[in-house]
Design an enzyme around this catalytic site. Structure first.
Site, PDB file in Angstrom:
ATOM      1  CD  GLN A  37     -15.514   5.168   3.486  1.00 21.26           C
ATOM      2  OE1 GLN A  37     -16.361   5.352   4.158  1.00 21.26           O
ATOM      3  NE2 GLN A  37     -15.382   5.545   2.316  1.00 21.26           N
ATOM      4  CB  ALA A  38      -9.223   2.539   3.138  1.00 22.07           C
ATOM      5  CG  PHE A  39     -12.001  -2.864   2.958  1.00 27.79           C
ATOM      6  CD1 PHE A  39     -12.285  -2.105   4.074  1.00 27.79           C
ATOM      7  CD2 PHE A  39     -12.845  -3.856   2.595  1.00 27.79           C
ATOM      8  CE1 PHE A  39     -13.432  -2.542   4.673  1.00 27.79           C
ATOM      9  CE2 PHE A  39     -14.013  -4.328   3.132  1.00 27.79           C
ATOM     10  CZ  PHE A  39     -14.523  -3.153   4.366  1.00 27.79           C
ATOM     11  CB  THR A  46      -5.471   4.362   5.340  1.00 32.98           C
ATOM     12  OG1 THR A  46      -4.156   3.753   4.846  1.00 32.98           O
ATOM     13  CG2 THR A  46      -6.114   5.222   4.868  1.00 32.98           C
ATOM     14  CB  SER A  47      -2.060   1.478   8.853  1.00 32.65           C
ATOM     15  OG  SER A  47      -1.386   0.149   8.961  1.00 32.65           O
ATOM     16  NE  ARG A  48      -5.698  -4.053  11.114  1.00 32.86           N
ATOM     17  CZ  ARG A  48      -6.032  -3.990  10.066  1.00 32.86           C
ATOM     18  NH1 ARG A  48      -6.226  -2.872   9.257  1.00 32.86           N
ATOM     19  NH2 ARG A  48      -6.111  -5.258   9.294  1.00 32.86           N
ATOM     20  CB  ILE A  65      -0.970  -0.044   1.125  1.00 32.56           C
ATOM     21  CG1 ILE A  65      -2.020  -1.198   1.109  1.00 32.56           C
ATOM     22  CG2 ILE A  65      -1.821   1.152   1.286  1.00 32.56           C
ATOM     23  CD1 ILE A  65      -2.941  -1.582   2.442  1.00 32.56           C
ATOM     24  CG  ASP A 102     -10.571   3.956   6.623  1.00 38.38           C
ATOM     25  OD1 ASP A 102     -11.639   4.286   6.418  1.00 38.38           O
ATOM     26  OD2 ASP A 102      -9.951   2.776   6.266  1.00 38.38           O
ATOM     27  CD  GLU A 162     -11.344   0.001  13.354  1.00 33.30           C
ATOM     28  OE1 GLU A 162     -10.604   0.928  12.961  1.00 33.30           O
ATOM     29  OE2 GLU A 162     -11.729  -0.978  12.577  1.00 33.30           O
TER      30      GLU A 162
HETATM   31  P1  NAD Z   1       2.647  -4.982   3.679  1.00 36.03           P
HETATM   32  O1  NAD Z   1       3.064  -5.942   4.602  1.00 36.03           O
HETATM   33  O2  NAD Z   1       2.804  -5.191   2.083  1.00 36.03           O
HETATM   34  O3  NAD Z   1       3.632  -3.713   4.030  1.00 36.03           O
HETATM   35  C1  NAD Z   1       3.843  -3.405   5.359  1.00 36.03           C
HETATM   36  C2  NAD Z   1       5.100  -2.569   5.484  1.00 36.03           C
HETATM   37  O4  NAD Z   1       5.501  -2.028   6.626  1.00 36.03           O
HETATM   38  C3  NAD Z   1       6.661  -3.495   5.085  1.00 36.03           C
HETATM   39  O5  NAD Z   1       7.411  -3.005   4.127  1.00 36.03           O
HETATM   40  C4  NAD Z   1       7.161  -3.565   6.421  1.00 36.03           C
HETATM   41  O6  NAD Z   1       8.393  -3.789   6.147  1.00 36.03           O
HETATM   42  C5  NAD Z   1       6.813  -2.080   7.021  1.00 36.03           C
HETATM   43  N1  NAD Z   1       6.872  -2.243   8.507  1.00 36.03           N
HETATM   44  C6  NAD Z   1       6.763  -3.430   9.527  1.00 36.03           C
HETATM   45  N2  NAD Z   1       7.087  -2.982  10.626  1.00 36.03           N
HETATM   46  C7  NAD Z   1       7.528  -1.727  10.475  1.00 36.03           C
HETATM   47  C8  NAD Z   1       7.779  -0.656  11.602  1.00 36.03           C
HETATM   48  N3  NAD Z   1       7.868  -0.817  12.823  1.00 36.03           N
HETATM   49  N4  NAD Z   1       8.002   0.767  11.142  1.00 36.03           N
HETATM   50  C9  NAD Z   1       8.194   1.027   9.842  1.00 36.03           C
HETATM   51  N5  NAD Z   1       7.681   0.041   8.873  1.00 36.03           N
HETATM   52  C10 NAD Z   1       7.272  -1.185   9.107  1.00 36.03           C
HETATM   53  O7  NAD Z   1       1.192  -4.333   4.026  1.00 36.03           O
HETATM   54  P2  NAD Z   1       0.219  -3.555   3.191  1.00 36.03           P
HETATM   55  O8  NAD Z   1      -0.644  -4.494   2.379  1.00 36.03           O
HETATM   56  O9  NAD Z   1       0.981  -2.539   2.594  1.00 36.03           O
HETATM   57  O10 NAD Z   1      -0.893  -3.196   4.438  1.00 36.03           O
HETATM   58  C11 NAD Z   1      -0.252  -2.161   5.341  1.00 36.03           C
HETATM   59  C12 NAD Z   1      -1.337  -2.137   6.464  1.00 36.03           C
HETATM   60  O11 NAD Z   1      -2.524  -1.329   5.798  1.00 36.03           O
HETATM   61  C13 NAD Z   1      -1.725  -3.353   6.724  1.00 36.03           C
HETATM   62  O12 NAD Z   1      -0.895  -3.801   8.146  1.00 36.03           O
HETATM   63  C14 NAD Z   1      -3.071  -3.220   7.565  1.00 36.03           C
HETATM   64  O13 NAD Z   1      -2.996  -2.860   8.928  1.00 36.03           O
HETATM   65  C15 NAD Z   1      -3.723  -2.008   6.890  1.00 36.03           C
HETATM   66  N6  NAD Z   1      -4.718  -2.086   5.693  1.00 36.03           N
HETATM   67  C16 NAD Z   1      -5.915  -1.309   6.176  1.00 36.03           C
HETATM   68  C17 NAD Z   1      -7.005  -1.373   5.440  1.00 36.03           C
HETATM   69  C18 NAD Z   1      -8.140  -0.555   5.673  1.00 36.03           C
HETATM   70  O14 NAD Z   1      -9.409  -0.829   4.911  1.00 36.03           O
HETATM   71  N7  NAD Z   1      -7.991   0.738   6.171  1.00 36.03           N
HETATM   72  C19 NAD Z   1      -7.129  -2.362   4.313  1.00 36.03           C
HETATM   73  C20 NAD Z   1      -5.607  -3.044   4.108  1.00 36.03           C
HETATM   74  C21 NAD Z   1      -4.751  -2.914   4.989  1.00 36.03           C
END
Ligand code: NAD
Length: 345
Positions: free
Chosen positions: A297-299, A233-235, A155, A259, A264
């Site tokens: 809702q990002a997904f 948009t992560s966690r 992402i 997001d 939540e």
């Molecule tokens: P991914 O595994 O492809 O990428 C995550 C990146 O974070 C990796 O490059 C990893 O090396 C890095 N990372 C791990 N620990 C770290 C730290 N301590 N400091 C800095 N970087 C670190 O994952 P992705 O598919 O890109 O997804 C990222 C996050 O997005 C998921 O973990 C999920 O929580 C979130 N997500 C949210 C939604 C949404 O609807 N809002 C949907 C999908 C995913």
């Protein structure tokens, strides 16, 4: 194999019904979230399908295992809500959907930036009231601004590409910097403090782990520019929400686009419009004009929902046929044991 699917909504049923035309599995849709009190609903289902706000802790997994569950198929990429050690001990395999559409999430992060910057949410509310004044709606050009991306996985990389398209300078921080990506995308890895101090927009794309829990705390917020936007948009738990409220209150941050929110579960994905909001921190965040919150809702794109359904049912099919589970997630102890068991050269 019967599948018990928790935390389901109309859009889940639609996308799984479409994908299931090919896989033809028996699916029981449950609206409640998976947690200790609901786990018994899955009795007799060998597969349990869970989403991000379901809680697969040891006790829940115990109940599932006792009811015959052997596979936990996550409809998400993140798996921070599963006790992997407990699953391994109980003989429950865990699979996930590692990538369903990085574009969906990255584009939503950018949507939050654009809406906050150009104050679209406020402008839209105004004109509906026949208030066509432009007072207070000044934004800035994204072109030439610096964007800091934390986590350059699937992402984060897409987000970097979009911001480069706007003419932004992109800085990045990752535990495992990807030099090839940096070179091809024209971005620069920097230490976290440099990213915080230099970025006009900080956007979070790292997973929730013990290391990233509250990584954006009081100190991190204080080291950001007062004019910076923070996008998550992560966690939710990557941000200390109380520290964020304090920073916004004192004008230490210009805007936040969220997001996800650390508390939540039990709130997002529900219609609570007839209920009292009990979460004071969320209520305070919602009161700021420079905060934009969406309900995880990002997904939510047609492409992502289709991919989630296809990959989940393919994961179940592979499990049923005893094939290699390419999307398995395993506890550290299991991974260490399997590495130790490898023959040495
Ligand atoms: P991914 O595994 O492809 O990428 C995550 C990146 O974070 C990796 O490059 C990893 O090396 C890095 N990372 C791990 N620990 C770290 C730290 N301590 N400091 C800095 N970087 C670190 O994952 P992705 O598919 O890109 O997804 C990222 C996050 O997005 C998921 O973990 C999920 O929580 C979130 N997500 C949210 C939604 C949404 O609807 N809002 C949907 C999908 C995913």
């Amino acid at each position: 194999m019967k599948i018990a699917m928790f935390d389901t909504h109309g859009y889940d049923r639609e996308s799984f019904a479409r994908a299931n035309e090919r896989f033809k599995r028996e699916i029981t849709y449950f609206e409640p979230r998976l947690q200790r009190s609901t786990a018994k609903l899955a009795e007799g289902h060998e597969v349990v399908c869970a989403f991000v706000n379901d809680r697969a802790d040891a006790e829940t997994l115990h109940t599932l295992a006792a009811g015959g569950t052997r596979l936990l198929a996550l409809r998400s990429a993140g798996y921070n809500h599963v006790d992997l050690e407990a699953a391994a001990k109980l003989g429950i395999e865990v699979v996930r959907v590692p990538a369903y559409s990085p574009y969906a999430v990255a584009e939503h992060a950018v949507a939050l930036v654009l809406a906050l910057n150009r104050k679209i949410h406020r402008a839209s509310a105004r004109v509906r009231e026949w208030n066509f004044s432009l007072e207070g709606l000044v934004g800035f050009d994204l072109h030439g601004k610096t964007v800091g991306i934390i986590g350059t996985g699937k992402i984060g990389q897409v987000a970097a590409g979009i911001f480069k398209g706007f003419g932004c300078r992109v800085l990045a921080y990752d535990l495992y910097p990807n030099a090839a990506f940096a070179e091809s995308a024209g971005i620069e890895y920097v230490p976290l403090e440099v990213l915080y101090g230099s970025s006009d927009i900080v956007t979070l794309h790292a997973p929730l782990t013990p290391e990233t829990y509250h990584m954006v705390d009081k100190g991190a917020l204080a080291s950001m520019k007062k004019t910076a936007f923070l996008i998550n948009t992560s966690r939710g738990a990557l941000i200390d929400s109380r520290a964020l409220v304090r920073a916004l209150k004192h004008g230490e941050l210009a805007a936040a686009g969220l997001d996800v929110y650390e508390e939540e579960a039990g709130i997002f994905f529900q219609d609570l419009s007839n209920k009292m909001l009990e979460d004071d921190v969320l209520a305070r965040l919602l009161s700021f004009p420079n905060v934009l919150i969406t309900s995880h809702q990002a997904f939510m794109t047609a492409e992502a929902l289709g991919n989630i359904a296809d990959v989940t049912l393919e994961n179940v099919r592979a499990f049923e046929h005893g094939e290699l589970l390419v999307n398995a997630v395993r506890a550290e102890s299991v991974l260490r044991a399997s590495m130790g068991a490898k023959p040495t050269a």
